[in-house]
Enzyme design. Structure first.
Site, PDB file in Angstrom:
ATOM      1  N   SER A 186     126.202  65.998   5.716  1.00 26.92           N
ATOM      2  CA  SER A 186     127.053  65.144   4.895  1.00 26.92           C
ATOM      3  C   SER A 186     126.350  64.559   3.674  1.00 26.92           C
ATOM      4  O   SER A 186     127.014  64.144   2.729  1.00 26.92           O
ATOM      5  CB  SER A 186     127.653  64.023   5.747  1.00 26.92           C
ATOM      6  N   HIS A 214     132.699  68.332   7.598  1.00 27.42           N
ATOM      7  CA  HIS A 214     132.666  68.754   6.192  1.00 27.42           C
ATOM      8  C   HIS A 214     132.799  70.263   6.025  1.00 27.42           C
ATOM      9  O   HIS A 214     132.565  70.783   4.931  1.00 27.42           O
ATOM     10  CB  HIS A 214     131.369  68.272   5.537  1.00 27.42           C
ATOM     11  N   LYS A 245     139.237  63.830   6.605  1.00 24.71           N
ATOM     12  CA  LYS A 245     138.588  64.337   5.376  1.00 24.71           C
ATOM     13  C   LYS A 245     139.469  65.419   4.747  1.00 24.71           C
ATOM     14  O   LYS A 245     140.404  65.078   4.036  1.00 24.71           O
ATOM     15  CB  LYS A 245     137.177  64.776   5.714  1.00 24.71           C
TER      16      LYS A 245
HETATM   17  C1  LIG Z   1     132.905  61.239   8.598  1.00 26.02           C
HETATM   18  C2  LIG Z   1     132.145  61.870   9.675  1.00 26.02           C
HETATM   19  C3  LIG Z   1     132.388  61.557  11.026  1.00 26.02           C
HETATM   20  C4  LIG Z   1     133.324  60.447  11.427  1.00 26.02           C
HETATM   21  O1  LIG Z   1     134.623  60.740  11.158  1.00 26.02           O
HETATM   22  P1  LIG Z   1     135.693  59.555  10.914  1.00 26.02           P
HETATM   23  O2  LIG Z   1     136.974  60.261  11.119  1.00 26.02           O
HETATM   24  O3  LIG Z   1     135.489  59.076   9.520  1.00 26.02           O
HETATM   25  O4  LIG Z   1     135.447  58.492  11.917  1.00 26.02           O
HETATM   26  C5  LIG Z   1     131.702  62.268  11.975  1.00 26.02           C
HETATM   27  N1  LIG Z   1     130.797  63.210  11.644  1.00 26.02           N
HETATM   28  C6  LIG Z   1     130.513  63.513  10.365  1.00 26.02           C
HETATM   29  C7  LIG Z   1     129.504  64.564  10.052  1.00 26.02           C
HETATM   30  C8  LIG Z   1     131.168  62.838   9.341  1.00 26.02           C
HETATM   31  O5  LIG Z   1     130.865  63.102   8.080  1.00 26.02           O
END
Ligand SMILES: *Cc1c(COP(=O)(O)O)cnc(C)c1O
Length: 397
Positions: A186, A214, A245
């Site tokens: 990330s 991602h 996302k």
């Molecule tokens: C954003 C993210 C999460 C958490 O997800 P949310 O839905 O925002 O709680 C978990 N793992 C990774 C790699 C992330 O980037």
């Protein structure tokens, strides 16, 4: 007098106020309006969004909005409780079937956020006496899930399969071994070496859990993620992802065998003791997966835009690490330079953010940009020209 808690409160206040006083506080900026998927209004200014996780530009998509609105009319704004008791809707089961099909898994279970998904799943799957091997750059929610589980946590150097192998060898006598990685990291935007990982996990009899926050919608010809990217079929045991996302909703999921899903639906505390995803969000998430299938050009666009952005930055002389995806770090070195570069971009109405230590290693502070399927060539070229001028001013290029 007990003052530890107040000291902690005051300490953070001091840090945040210091940044605000020097005009270096870029966090928690309130967006008041969307203008399409690539522009936002902040304090009356229209800014080009270059920090979005909505990689396919689906936020605000009419069909998804409509599905959410219809679900509110049909089911209301919440549920009757947690999933196990009165909270399960047919909509949840339809969403979970959609996710399972998308991820080529037997079944799937959803949780109220991606963060909760990692906490709940990891702490259910492993426990004391077990060993979990994590990439050093794994997301915080994975680390927290491991801590909650009580399993022994060992970290291997980032994407370093030789180091992973030495740890797998060292702990080969353990009954339960789980390797957890992000598919796309990330902060760096690089991709895990899945072929290497699968070879090792088969050789040393370890399970693989993959966080696809991602990579869904970004990797693979049809956006199915890391396995499709490498042309490998169903080699990940526990497929985790988020609905916040690429999928413009909220929630998280685990896809895998039906027996694994059955375990999580009855034993995962983050499922049993926490709220169901609200109807609007479940309907939005389900429809978003359908839109990804119906509008495949979005996947081609995000990959094309990411390549163009990264190659252009590199040719200007910027360091973008090993990124091959929509997450693009622009390395600045010191925290000060990262703040300065971000400040210059924001002055030109480009919405980007700094990432500094301890979120990234010392000396690798950066401006972190993301490009999406929604960006036009003109928008990306404009951002590049702002970055070029700013990069020269800060002395990075
Ligand atoms: C954003 C993210 C999460 C958490 O997800 P949310 O839905 O925002 O709680 C978990 N793992 C990774 C790699 C992330 O980037």
């Amino acid at each position: 007098m007990q003052s530890g808690i107040q000291n902690r409160i005051d300490g953070m206040l001091h840090r945040v106020q210091g940044m605000q006083d020097s005009n270096l506080y870029y966090y928690n900026m309130p967006i008041s309006e969307l203008k399409g998927s690539t522009e936002v209004v902040v304090a009356g200014r229209t800014m080009l969004m270059l920090a979005s996780y909505g990689y396919l530009g689906l936020l605000g998509h009419e069909r998804i909005n409509q599905a959410a609105a219809e679900a509110v009319h049909k089911y209301g704004s919440g549920t009757h409780g947690v999933r196990v008791l009165a909270g399960t809707l047919d909509l949840h089961l339809e969403l979970e079937r959609t996710i399972a099909d998308f991820k080529s898994a037997e079944d799937a279970v959803t949780f109220s956020s991606g963060y909760v998904t990692n906490l709940a799943a990891i702490s259910t799957i492993v426990g004391r006496k077990d060993i979990v091997l994590c990439d050093k750059y794994n997301h915080a929610s994975i680390v927290d899930g491991c801590l909650l589980s009580g399993a022994e946590l060992k970290r291997f150097r980032h994407n370093d399969m030789d180091h992973l192998e030495s740890l797998l060898k060292r702990y080969s006598d353990r009954n339960t071994k789980l390797v957890i990685v992000d598919a796309v990291f990330s902060m760096d935007g690089d991709i895990i070496d899945l072929p290497g990982l699968v070879d090792l996990c088969r050789k040393y009899d370890a399970w693989i859990m993959m966080d696809e926050a991602h990579s869904v919608g970004v990797l693979g010809k049809t956006g199915k993620g890391i396995e499709e990217h490498f042309g490998m079929e169903d080699c990940v045991d526990i497929k985790m992802g988020t609905l916040s996302k690429t999928i413009p909703s909220v929630g998280g999921y685990i896809a895998g065998s039906s027996s694994l899903v059955n375990l999580l639906k009855h034993a995962a505390r983050g499922f049993v003791f926490s709220a169901a995803i609200p109807p609007a969000q479940a309907a939005a998430a389900k429809t978003a997966f359908e839109v990804i299938i119906d509008e495949p050009e979005r996947i081609e666009n995000v990959q094309k835009n990411a390549n163009f952005f990264i190659e252009s930055l590199k040719s200007m002389g910027f360091d973008t690490l090993e990124s091959e995806t929509a997450i693009v770090p622009v390395i600045c070195g010191t925290d000060e330079k990262a703040y300065e570069l971000v400040g210059l971009c924001q002055n030109e109405d480009i919405f980007v953010l700094p990432v500094v230590s301890p979120a990234v290693p010392d000396g690798l502070a950066r401006l972190r940009a993301t490009v999406t399927a929604g960006h036009s060539e003109k928008q990306i070229k404009h951002a590049l020209s702002v970055l070029e001028v700013a990069g020269k001013q800060v002395g990075l290029i």
